[in-house]
Design a protein around this motif. Sequence first.
Motif, PDB file in Angstrom:
ATOM      1  N   ILE A 220     -15.356  -2.054  18.659  1.00 10.34           N
ATOM      2  CA  ILE A 220     -14.822  -0.941  17.306  1.00 10.34           C
ATOM      3  C   ILE A 220     -13.686  -1.688  16.786  1.00 10.34           C
ATOM      4  O   ILE A 220     -12.624  -1.673  17.550  1.00 10.34           O
ATOM      5  CB  ILE A 220     -14.727   0.331  17.901  1.00 10.34           C
ATOM      6  N   GLU A 221     -13.725  -1.893  15.523  1.00 15.05           N
ATOM      7  CA  GLU A 221     -12.498  -2.207  14.704  1.00 15.05           C
ATOM      8  C   GLU A 221     -12.289  -0.830  13.893  1.00 15.05           C
ATOM      9  O   GLU A 221     -13.098  -0.201  12.896  1.00 15.05           O
ATOM     10  CB  GLU A 221     -12.977  -2.936  13.595  1.00 15.05           C
ATOM     11  N   VAL A 222     -11.259  -0.227  14.281  1.00 15.16           N
ATOM     12  CA  VAL A 222     -10.636   1.098  13.589  1.00 15.16           C
ATOM     13  C   VAL A 222      -9.888   0.471  12.205  1.00 15.16           C
ATOM     14  O   VAL A 222      -8.884  -0.137  12.382  1.00 15.16           O
ATOM     15  CB  VAL A 222      -9.882   1.876  14.523  1.00 15.16           C
ATOM     16  N   ILE A 223     -10.317   1.219  11.087  1.00 14.32           N
ATOM     17  CA  ILE A 223      -9.478   0.692   9.957  1.00 14.32           C
ATOM     18  C   ILE A 223      -9.092   2.124   9.201  1.00 14.32           C
ATOM     19  O   ILE A 223      -9.757   3.184   9.147  1.00 14.32           O
ATOM     20  CB  ILE A 223     -10.683   0.086   9.103  1.00 14.32           C
ATOM     21  N   ILE A 257      -1.273  -0.404   8.872  1.00 14.73           N
ATOM     22  CA  ILE A 257      -0.477  -1.880   8.410  1.00 14.73           C
ATOM     23  C   ILE A 257      -1.070  -3.003   8.975  1.00 14.73           C
ATOM     24  O   ILE A 257      -0.475  -4.132   8.508  1.00 14.73           O
ATOM     25  CB  ILE A 257       1.030  -1.846   8.294  1.00 14.73           C
ATOM     26  N   ARG A 258      -1.810  -2.929   9.911  1.00 12.82           N
ATOM     27  CA  ARG A 258      -2.464  -4.281  10.705  1.00 12.82           C
ATOM     28  C   ARG A 258      -3.508  -4.842   9.871  1.00 12.82           C
ATOM     29  O   ARG A 258      -4.163  -4.312   9.065  1.00 12.82           O
ATOM     30  CB  ARG A 258      -2.841  -3.739  12.013  1.00 12.82           C
ATOM     31  N   ASP A 259      -3.908  -6.218  10.270  1.00 13.88           N
ATOM     32  CA  ASP A 259      -5.021  -6.777   9.229  1.00 13.88           C
ATOM     33  C   ASP A 259      -6.124  -6.316  10.070  1.00 13.88           C
ATOM     34  O   ASP A 259      -6.188  -6.133  11.530  1.00 13.88           O
ATOM     35  CB  ASP A 259      -4.691  -8.255   9.770  1.00 13.88           C
ATOM     36  N   VAL A 260      -7.127  -6.516   9.349  1.00 14.57           N
ATOM     37  CA  VAL A 260      -8.536  -5.860  10.007  1.00 14.57           C
ATOM     38  C   VAL A 260      -9.048  -6.997  10.753  1.00 14.57           C
ATOM     39  O   VAL A 260      -9.159  -8.230  10.315  1.00 14.57           O
ATOM     40  CB  VAL A 260      -9.569  -5.611   8.671  1.00 14.57           C
TER      41      VAL A 260
END
Length: 454
Positions: A220-223, A257-260
Amino acid sequence: MPRPLRVAIVGSGPAGIYAADALLKSEVAADPGVSIDIFERMPAPFGLIRYGVAPDHPRIKGIITALHQVLDKPQIRLFGNVNYPTDVSLDDLRAFYDGVIFATGATADRDLKVPGFELDGSYGAADFVAWYDGHPDYPRTWPLEAEKVAVLGVGNVALDIARVLAKTADELLPTEIPPNVYEGLKANKALEVHVFGRRGPAQAKFSPMELRELDHSPNIEVIVDPEDIDYDEGSIATRRGNKQADMVAKTLENWAIRDVGDRPHKLFLHFFESPSEILGEDGKVVGLRTERTALDGTGNVKGTGEFKDWDVQAVYRAVGYLSDQLPKLPWDIDSGTVPDRGGRVIQESGEHLHSTYVTGWIRRGPVGLIGHTKGDANETVANLLDDYANGRLQTPASPAPEAVDAFLAERNVRFTTWDGWYSLDAAEKALGVPFGRERIKLVEREDMLRESGA
C-alpha cells in the motif's frame, strides 16, 4: 437472609461486560451479592470486538482477554443466541430481574443523504465490516469488481475498510478470516482506494496508531496531496488542545511532502472534499462528485462551489453507525439512542422507566473508543445501585436463576452458555492449527451452535 441483587444485561459487547464488571466491584457484590445474566443475540459473546473490528487488529482484539476474565466470574451467566425482543421481552426480563441494562450497541449504517446513495455499488460500511468479520447473518460473498473505490469518512472504520480493500488477501490470511472471506478478497480488483473527508487534517477522527499502520503494508502506497494540508485558527487550537489530533496532522504532513513510491496499491487520503452526489449509469456507480470546501476560521468548512468528478466504480459510506430501535423503550429518532438521565431510561413524561437502564452506544451514540464505554457503564451501574439502595427497583415475580432456564426451555430457545463459548473457541483454534493460524472463525450460525453445544 436477603437474596442477591438480580440484574439482566442485554448485549455482551464491551459496554455490557463493563457494566457487569462494575456490578461485581460494588459493595453490593459483597453483601447481599449480585447475580448477573447476560443475554446476547449472537451464539458467541464480545459483540463489536468479534464482529466490528478489522481482523488485522489483534492488538484491539486483545481486549477480549480482559473481557474474558470478567465473564469467567461465577456470578455471571451467559445466554447466547437469545434475541430481544422475539425470544425474551422487557416484561419477561422484569419478571426475573430487579434491574435490566440494555447495552446493545450500534450495528446499522447511518444514512448519507446524497443523490445516488441507493445505486448498485454504493455500500454501507457496517455491511462490509460484517462480511469480512464473518457475521453469520450477512451474505457469504461480496462484490469486489471495482478497480477504483471511494471511502467516505475520516474515522477508524473508514481506515479499516480502506486498508482491507487495499491489502492483498495473502496479507490478511494469517488472521482469523474465514475461507469465504479469503476467497472473496483474492478476487478483489481494487488498485486505487480514495478516502474522502469533508474537513481538514486537524479534524480527522483517526487514531494516530491506526493511521500510521496504513503505511506498514508492503503493498500500500499512502498518498496525501500537499494542497490538502491547511489549517485555520480553529484547527491550530484543536491541535494545541488535542495531542491525538496533533499526531494525526503531523503524520499526514510527513506523507504529503514525501515522494510517491512504487507499491502496487495506491491509497489516497483526500481532505476538503464534501460528497455531493454518487454518480450512476444503468443503476450502477460510475463515479463520485465532490464539492471543494474551505476552512472558515473556526475549524469548520464552507462550500466553494467548485466541483470535481472522481472515476470510481464503488463507494463505501463510513459516516457513522446507528443503533436499532428497541421495542418497549422510548426512542430519540434524531440521535438514534434511548433517552436517558445518568443511564436511567427516561420516558416522554420525564419519569424514569422503572428498573430499566442503558449504557454504551445505545445510550450516547457511536462515538469514542472502546475504552470510553467503561466510564459510561460505571455511571449507569452507580445509578442502578442507588435506586436499589433506596427501594426504587421493582421486585421480580420469579427471581430464582433456574426460572430463566425453565422459561427459555419452554420457549424452545437454543441458547449457548459461557462453557459453550469455551467449546466454540477451542473448535475455531483447532481449525487454524493445520495452517499455522491462531484461529479460523466459524461463520454459519448452525456450526456455531453445534460447537457450542446449544
